[in-house]
Motif scaffolding. Structure first.
Motif, PDB file in Angstrom:
ATOM      1  N   GLU A 414       0.836  -1.199   0.000  1.00  0.00           N
ATOM      2  CA  GLU A 414       0.000   0.000   0.000  1.00  0.00           C
ATOM      3  C   GLU A 414       0.875   1.256   0.000  1.00  0.00           C
ATOM      4  OE1 GLU A 414      -3.824   2.114   2.218  1.00  0.00           O
ATOM      5  OE2 GLU A 414      -2.692   0.600   3.334  1.00  0.00           O
ATOM      6  N   ALA A 415       2.002   1.187   0.688  1.00  0.00           N
ATOM      7  CA  ALA A 415       2.909   2.347   0.717  1.00  0.00           C
ATOM      8  C   ALA A 415       3.371   2.701  -0.699  1.00  0.00           C
ATOM      9  CB  ALA A 415       4.113   2.050   1.605  1.00  0.00           C
ATOM     10  N   VAL A 416       3.714   1.680  -1.475  1.00  0.00           N
ATOM     11  CA  VAL A 416       4.157   1.936  -2.852  1.00  0.00           C
ATOM     12  C   VAL A 416       3.007   2.491  -3.685  1.00  0.00           C
ATOM     13  CG1 VAL A 416       4.966   0.835  -4.980  1.00  0.00           C
ATOM     14  CG2 VAL A 416       6.035   0.256  -2.794  1.00  0.00           C
ATOM     15  N   ALA A 417       1.818   1.911  -3.529  1.00  0.00           N
ATOM     16  CA  ALA A 417       0.663   2.371  -4.315  1.00  0.00           C
ATOM     17  C   ALA A 417       0.352   3.835  -3.989  1.00  0.00           C
ATOM     18  CB  ALA A 417      -0.541   1.484  -4.034  1.00  0.00           C
ATOM     19  N   ILE A 418       0.379   4.184  -2.709  1.00  0.00           N
ATOM     20  CA  ILE A 418       0.102   5.570  -2.305  1.00  0.00           C
ATOM     21  C   ILE A 418       1.231   6.491  -2.793  1.00  0.00           C
ATOM     22  CG2 ILE A 418       0.040   7.064  -0.252  1.00  0.00           C
ATOM     23  CD1 ILE A 418      -2.642   5.778  -0.751  1.00  0.00           C
ATOM     24  N   ALA A 419       2.463   6.021  -2.659  1.00  0.00           N
ATOM     25  CA  ALA A 419       3.605   6.838  -3.113  1.00  0.00           C
ATOM     26  C   ALA A 419       3.466   7.151  -4.604  1.00  0.00           C
ATOM     27  CB  ALA A 419       4.913   6.106  -2.843  1.00  0.00           C
ATOM     28  N   ASN A 420       2.987   6.189  -5.381  1.00  0.00           N
ATOM     29  CA  ASN A 420       2.867   6.371  -6.833  1.00  0.00           C
ATOM     30  C   ASN A 420       1.555   7.043  -7.240  1.00  0.00           C
ATOM     31  OD1 ASN A 420       5.334   5.207  -7.315  1.00  0.00           O
ATOM     32  ND2 ASN A 420       4.516   3.164  -7.747  1.00  0.00           N
ATOM     33  N   GLY A 421       0.732   7.422  -6.260  1.00  0.00           N
ATOM     34  CA  GLY A 421      -0.626   7.850  -6.587  1.00  0.00           C
ATOM     35  C   GLY A 421      -0.816   9.309  -6.927  1.00  0.00           C
ATOM     36  N   THR A 422       0.146   9.918  -7.586  1.00  0.00           N
ATOM     37  CA  THR A 422      -0.048  11.288  -8.091  1.00  0.00           C
ATOM     38  C   THR A 422       0.427  11.331  -9.538  1.00  0.00           C
ATOM     39  OG1 THR A 422       2.143  12.227  -7.649  1.00  0.00           O
ATOM     40  CG2 THR A 422       0.595  12.199  -5.794  1.00  0.00           C
ATOM     41  N   ASN A 423       0.206  12.482 -10.185  1.00  0.00           N
ATOM     42  CA  ASN A 423       0.685  12.634 -11.571  1.00  0.00           C
ATOM     43  C   ASN A 423       2.171  12.924 -11.649  1.00  0.00           C
ATOM     44  OD1 ASN A 423      -1.806  12.224 -12.770  1.00  0.00           O
ATOM     45  ND2 ASN A 423      -2.398  14.376 -12.474  1.00  0.00           N
ATOM     46  N   ARG A 440      13.165  -3.378  -2.821  1.00  0.00           N
ATOM     47  CA  ARG A 440      11.919  -3.729  -3.540  1.00  0.00           C
ATOM     48  C   ARG A 440      11.104  -2.469  -3.784  1.00  0.00           C
ATOM     49  NH1 ARG A 440      11.786  -7.946   0.144  1.00  0.00           N
ATOM     50  NH2 ARG A 440      10.234  -6.906   1.465  1.00  0.00           N
ATOM     51  N   MET A 441      11.007  -1.630  -2.774  1.00  0.00           N
ATOM     52  CA  MET A 441      10.221  -0.397  -2.925  1.00  0.00           C
ATOM     53  C   MET A 441      10.891   0.550  -3.932  1.00  0.00           C
ATOM     54  SD  MET A 441       9.108   0.218   1.030  1.00  0.00           S
ATOM     55  CE  MET A 441       7.577   1.064   0.905  1.00  0.00           C
ATOM     56  N   ALA A 442      12.210   0.648  -3.851  1.00  0.00           N
ATOM     57  CA  ALA A 442      12.925   1.520  -4.799  1.00  0.00           C
ATOM     58  C   ALA A 442      12.650   1.080  -6.235  1.00  0.00           C
ATOM     59  CB  ALA A 442      14.424   1.491  -4.511  1.00  0.00           C
ATOM     60  N   ALA A 447       9.779   7.259 -10.008  1.00  0.00           N
ATOM     61  CA  ALA A 447      10.454   8.527  -9.710  1.00  0.00           C
ATOM     62  C   ALA A 447      11.829   8.501 -10.356  1.00  0.00           C
ATOM     63  CB  ALA A 447      10.605   8.712  -8.200  1.00  0.00           C
ATOM     64  N   GLY A 448      12.371   9.687 -10.580  1.00  0.00           N
ATOM     65  CA  GLY A 448      13.697   9.768 -11.178  1.00  0.00           C
ATOM     66  C   GLY A 448      14.813   9.472 -10.192  1.00  0.00           C
ATOM     67  N   GLN A 449      14.516   9.601  -8.896  1.00  0.00           N
ATOM     68  CA  GLN A 449      15.552   9.343  -7.889  1.00  0.00           C
ATOM     69  C   GLN A 449      14.900   8.862  -6.600  1.00  0.00           C
ATOM     70  OE1 GLN A 449      18.335  12.569  -7.404  1.00  0.00           O
ATOM     71  NE2 GLN A 449      19.489  11.533  -5.811  1.00  0.00           N
ATOM     72  N   GLY A 466      12.757  13.975 -13.685  1.00  0.00           N
ATOM     73  CA  GLY A 466      11.511  13.325 -13.317  1.00  0.00           C
ATOM     74  C   GLY A 466      11.006  12.276 -14.270  1.00  0.00           C
ATOM     75  N   SER A 467       9.896  11.649 -13.819  1.00  0.00           N
ATOM     76  CA  SER A 467       9.070  10.841 -14.688  1.00  0.00           C
ATOM     77  C   SER A 467       7.666  11.438 -14.596  1.00  0.00           C
ATOM     78  CB  SER A 467       9.086   9.369 -14.249  1.00  0.00           C
ATOM     79  OG  SER A 467       8.594   9.257 -12.936  1.00  0.00           O
ATOM     80  N   LYS A 468       6.732  10.898 -15.377  1.00  0.00           N
ATOM     81  CA  LYS A 468       5.357  11.406 -15.406  1.00  0.00           C
ATOM     82  C   LYS A 468       5.370  12.939 -15.604  1.00  0.00           C
ATOM     83  CE  LYS A 468       2.955   8.993 -12.079  1.00  0.00           C
ATOM     84  NZ  LYS A 468       2.914   8.345 -10.746  1.00  0.00           N
ATOM     85  N   GLN A 469       4.486  13.663 -14.902  1.00  0.00           N
ATOM     86  CA  GLN A 469       4.441  15.116 -15.155  1.00  0.00           C
ATOM     87  C   GLN A 469       5.556  15.903 -14.467  1.00  0.00           C
ATOM     88  OE1 GLN A 469       0.572  16.933 -14.857  1.00  0.00           O
ATOM     89  NE2 GLN A 469      -0.354  15.364 -16.166  1.00  0.00           N
TER      90      GLN A 469
END
Ligand code: NAI
Ligand code: MG
Length: 495
Positions: A414-423, A440-442, A447-449, A466-469
């Motif tokens: 869930e931590a990874v899903a929430i971390a990735n949950g923006t544009n 595993r989380m990294a 993210a770019g870093q 960055g990645s995404k926006q």
């Protein structure tokens, strides 16, 4: 002049003698062709302290023409000689560090000790690319005995650099240095809120031996100076740092004449704290991640993503520490300085007011304030908004201020899903003592870093972007040189 005498000069006269006020074009300070000026403000006192040139198309044309002429010789100057100029500039910058730091602090509002760190970082950046300038190598191609094939990394030509107001000197140095090392020429447009240190850096590079016209700085607004610069047909590449909205416009303008772009557009970066983390390290990391430069950092850790069992304890510690931070004018070396402009303060305060009206809990701060010594300035208290849902605006949108949103999770997945949950996808922090989990989380984080167990761990050696926006392309590291070179492949029949 010593730091103390510069600071007392400012507090007694309301300005500093000898600040640059013209564009820097073709090796000299020049006035704006239209004769207009703009004021720059001291955010810690909410008052103007200097005026500078308001550039337009005519100034941009002049600067690009100077760069185009200089490109003919700079692009053919041997790498070791380009590197030598950058190395001399680094030494000069260290020698003049006190003045640069005071001006940077005054113009942007940031705490003087942070500005001092930025100046050393900028010098380090010049040194890093000085060392790289004579190591830009091509490769050879295995075409058999009848052919010779090799590549040359040629400079792309005249490059445009659009600089934001949060790290005026650092951002200028980190894009100027690789461009110059690669043999490109530069026309830069600093933010209208913070034009001074880019002008000072251009002058310093010239004094270090950079030929006239190789690096030019045109000041003015984004609309009047930035727009014409990125749209100029002689610009071959644009490096832009700023908002998503402006980045999109810059990319469109560059597309019209097929210039390449690097876009660094900020983020909404998570700091994940798992229950097994070293909590002392996590507390220090989070405080720096969100309150350094009053949160005006593209890579700020603006979302705490915390495992439920340690949530209450961690937020309690953070709230106590945040509430104790000493607020003040940048030149008084506070732990938290002002926001850069009145408009930006309104934006940050607006987010927090709206969150309060939606019924969210403000666990620390939440109010505008002023410099306790001067009684003025554009300050906002270090703020924590606790347990926010994943779709809330304070989780999804870049506030760019000292405002931390807290999200609670139950496990690693869930931590990874929430971390990735923006544009956005600029950087992420992970605090855990479990080595396998950290990696595993990294791997899963977009993210770019990724920083593990120390937010902001790294240096000029590490590629950033960055990645995404949050954008694309990479600054820093040897990767940055790739933006400023194009491969030419040469193949010959010899058999
Ligand atoms: P902005 O993106 O409009 O300004 C950044 C730079 O772009 C400035 O030098 C500006 O003069 C220039 N610019 C503006 N319009 C332009 C155009 N049409 N063509 C070329 N250059 C142009 O950002 P602004 O308005 O200063 O701040 C708005 C928000 O952007 C902030 O609240 C923050 O969220 C974000 N931001 C992110 C930064 C980062 O480090 N990624 C830095 C600054 C702002
Ligand atoms: Mg200013």
């Amino acid at each position: 002049m010593s730091t103390d005498s510069l600071v007392s000069e400012y507090f007694s006269t309301g300005t500093l003698a000898g600040l640059p006020s013209g564009h820097f074009i073709d090796g000299a300070f020049v006035t704006a062709s239209g004769g207009r000026t703009i004021e720059t403000f001291d955010p810690g006192a909410a008052r103007a302290f200097h005026a500078f040139a308001a550039g337009d198309c005519a100034d941009v044309d002049r600067a690009v023409a100077a760069a185009r002429t200089a490109q003919k010789t700079w692009g053919r100057t041997r790498g070791n000689l380009r590197g030598a100029v950058l190395m001399r500039a680094a030494a000069l910058l260290r020698a003049e560090a006190q003045r640069f730091a005071v001006v940077e602090s005054l113009d942007s509002g940031k705490a003087l000790q942070e500005a001092e760190g930025d100046v050393q970082g900028a010098a380090r950046c010049l040194e890093y690319y000085a060392g790289a300038a004579d190591k830009i190598e091509g490769s050879s191609f295995p075409l058999g005995t009848d052919y010779v094939g090799f590549s040359v990394d040629e400079p792309v030509g005249v490059t445009a650099h659009i600089i934001p107001w949060n790290y005026p000197l650092s951002t200028a140095a980190r894009s100027f240095a690789p461009a110059l090392a690669a043999g490109c020429t530069v026309v830069a447009k600093p933010a209208e809120q913070t034009p001074l240190t880019a002008l000072m850096l251009a002058d310093l590079l010239f004094r270090a031996g950079l030929p006239a016209g190789v690096l030019n700085v045109v000041t003015g607004t984004g609309a009047e100076a930035g727009g014409p610069l990125v749209a100029h047909p002689d610009i071959r590449h644009v490096t832009f740092t700023g908002s998503v909205q402006t980045g999109v416009r810059v990319m469109q303008a560059a597309a019209a004449h097929v210039a390449s772009v690097v876009l660094e557009l900020g983020g909404k970066s998570p700091v994940i704290v798992m229950a097994d983390a070293d909590m002392d390290a996590a507390v220090e990391g989070i405080l720096g991640a969100i309150y350094e430069n009053a949160g005006q950092i593209c890579s700020a850790g603006s979302r705490l993503v915390v495992e439920r069992s340690v949530h209450a304890q961690l937020v309690d510690r953070l709230a106590r520490r945040a509430g104790a931070l000493r607020i003040g004018h940048g030149l008084r070396r506070p732990q938290l300085g002002p926001l850069n402009s009145a408009a930006h303060l309104d934006k940050v305060a607006g987010y927090v007011d709206a969150a309060r009206q939606r019924g969210l809990t403000i666990s620390a701060g939440g109010e505008r304030t002023v410099d306790p010594d001067g009684g003025a300035g554009w300050f906002f208290q270090p703020t924590i908004i606790d347990t926010v849902s994943a779709d809330d605006p304070v989780v999804q949108e870049e506030i760019f201020g000292p405002v931390l949103s807290v999200q609670v999770v139950d496990d690693e997945e869930e931590a990874v899903a929430i971390a990735n949950g923006t544009n956005f996808g600029l950087v992420a922090g992970i605090y855990t003592r479990d080595f396998g989990r950290a990696h595993r989380m990294a791997r899963e984080i977009e993210a770019g870093q990724v920083y593990i167990n120390e937010y902001f761990a790294g240096g000029i050696e590490v590629p950033f972007g960055g990645s995404k926006q949050s954008g694309f392309g990479r600054e820093k590291g040897l990767q940055a040189l790739k933006s400023y070179t194009r491969i030419k492949s040469v193949t010959a029949r010899i058999g």
